[in-house]
Scaffold this active site. Structure first.
Site, PDB file in Angstrom:
ATOM      1  N   ASP A  75       0.801  -1.228   0.000  1.00 47.18           N
ATOM      2  CA  ASP A  75       0.000   0.000   0.000  1.00 47.18           C
ATOM      3  C   ASP A  75       0.831   1.273   0.000  1.00 47.18           C
ATOM      4  OD1 ASP A  75       0.676  -1.010   2.568  1.00 47.18           O
ATOM      5  OD2 ASP A  75      -0.763   0.323   3.535  1.00 47.18           O
ATOM      6  N   GLU A 133      -0.458  -2.263   5.164  1.00 46.19           N
ATOM      7  CA  GLU A 133       0.483  -2.146   6.289  1.00 46.19           C
ATOM      8  C   GLU A 133       0.330  -0.812   6.998  1.00 46.19           C
ATOM      9  OE1 GLU A 133       3.618  -1.172   8.782  1.00 46.19           O
ATOM     10  OE2 GLU A 133       3.383  -0.106   6.872  1.00 46.19           O
TER      11      GLU A 133
END
Length: 393
Positions: A75, A133
């Site tokens: 991400d 994350e």
């Protein structure tokens, strides 16, 4: 399937730049997941979806040795990019400000090399391409969706390894201690309720802006005056909002911030101190305070055996001086890799991205492409594959 390492690195760099152009926030990594899965399919590496936008891939499932997992995160972040690179973000307000594009490209390079030497691997290797994350608890969701289960041939994963690029640390150096390598974190929000009115009549108001300013100053003393000097902790007020016209005292103000502690057990104590300080200062200003404290990630704590193995791999790739730095551990940043290390033995390393590189979570940050080679080689060594600089067959 013969591959040349320079070709692998060139392709990984192209992948990294492509991912950088199309960043996606936590739990929205659909295009990124598609690129990962297409690359794995082209390599004829079996995989399955995991935790929606995550992917778990399998190599050497029938090999008899120890089964390890290697992880990359996918991400990006809601930050406006201010770099001038030729592959800058094409998504307004979103950029890869933490290097997850580089981590993903590196693990794909590892996948390609290990696939070409699959018969040489001593044990099964699971590759974890993890979403969310950045505060989304993606590792927890991957575990709950069985990322460590392996295949019917391989059985479950025995150990897990990961890494993160680390600006401020010179290239060629790394951090990988026994015990905590990164800290636990949490967030807090303080809502102050007063009584607004005309700015010319302060006596008729109960000013939440003044109270918010006092709370902000007061919270800076939590670490310096309420914790023992040897306790590593950070309490940072990172935003303050009190919207109003220039001549109007508002009814409400709100501040928010972040907590970092070296030991997970200290987090609740710090949260309690924040609540007591905020409520006490608010009361002195005759306003009310509501405090919300939310734990996020626990400390990332390396297991001694796997950490020693990871240090050996770092030394073999970076050289004997790899640990020659003055960065204290644990660093105060946090990682959801902590979930993996609570579930299984394993270790996590921070690999230097450059002493003068822009910091993580900055609009000026860009992943150092020169890290793909050494980081990939460290992971390849952990998997038992041949070092590309030695064996290019």
């Amino acid at each position: 399937m013969h591959v040349e390492w320079p070709e692998v690195l060139a392709e990984a760099t192209e992948v990294r730049h492509a991912l950088h152009r199309r960043p996606e926030l936590a739990w929205a990594e659909t295009e990124t997941a598609g690129a990962v899965r297409a690359a794995l399919a082209a390599l004829d590496i079996p995989f399955r979806e995991c935790a929606r936008t995550g992917t778990v891939a399998y190599l050497a499932s029938s090999a008899p040795g120890r089964h390890i997992a290697l992880r990359a995160d996918l991400d990006a972040m809601p930050i406006v990019e201010s770099t001038e690179v030729g592959y800058t973000s094409e998504v307004a307000g979103v950029m890869h400000a933490c290097g997850h594009d580089g981590h993903t490209a590196t693990l794909l390079a590892v996948a390609r090399w290990l696939k070409s030497h699959e018969r040489q691997l001593p044990g099964p290797v699971t590759l974890l391409f993890q979403p969310a994350e950045e505060g989304g608890h993606g590792a927890r969701e991957m575990i709950e969706d069985g990322c460590f289960a392996g295949t019917s041939d391989s059985g479950p994963v025995a150990e897990v390894f990961g890494w993160h690029n680390w600006p401020g640390l010179a290239v060629g150096h790394a951090i990988c201690p026994d015990g905590a390598v990164m800290s636990a974190n949490g967030t807090f929000r303080v809502r102050l309720r007063g009584a607004g009115g005309h700015a010319s009549q302060p006596e008729a108001t109960r000013d939440p802006v003044l109270a918010a300013a006092a709370v902000t100053v007061g919270l800076q003393q939590v670490v310096s005056r309420r914790l023992a000097p040897h306790t590593a902790a950070v309490v940072a007020v990172t935003s303050l909002r009190a919207e109003s016209a220039a001549t109007v005292t508002p009814d409400d103000a709100e501040l928010a911030g972040s907590v970092r502690v070296a030991q997970t057990a200290d987090r609740d104590h710090v949260f309690d101190l924040i609540t007591r300080v905020a409520e006490g200062i608010a009361s002195a200003h005759e306003v009310s305070a509501t405090v919300e404290a939310s734990p996020r990630y626990d400390a990332t704590v390396n297991h001694a055996g796997p950490a020693a193995e990871l240090r050996e791999a770092l030394a073999s790739v970076l050289g004997d001086e790899w640990a020659g730095h003055d960065v204290g551990v644990p660093v105060m940043a946090s990682e959801d890799f902590s979930y993996y290390l609570r579930a299984l033995p394993g270790a996590f390393a921070l690999i230097g991205a450059g002493a003068t590189a822009s910091p993580l979570h900055s609009g000026n940050y860009d992943f150092n492409d020169d890290l793909i080679d050494p980081a990939a080689r460290v992971l390849i060594r952990l998997a038992g594959g041949p070092d590309p600089h030695v064996d290019s067959r």
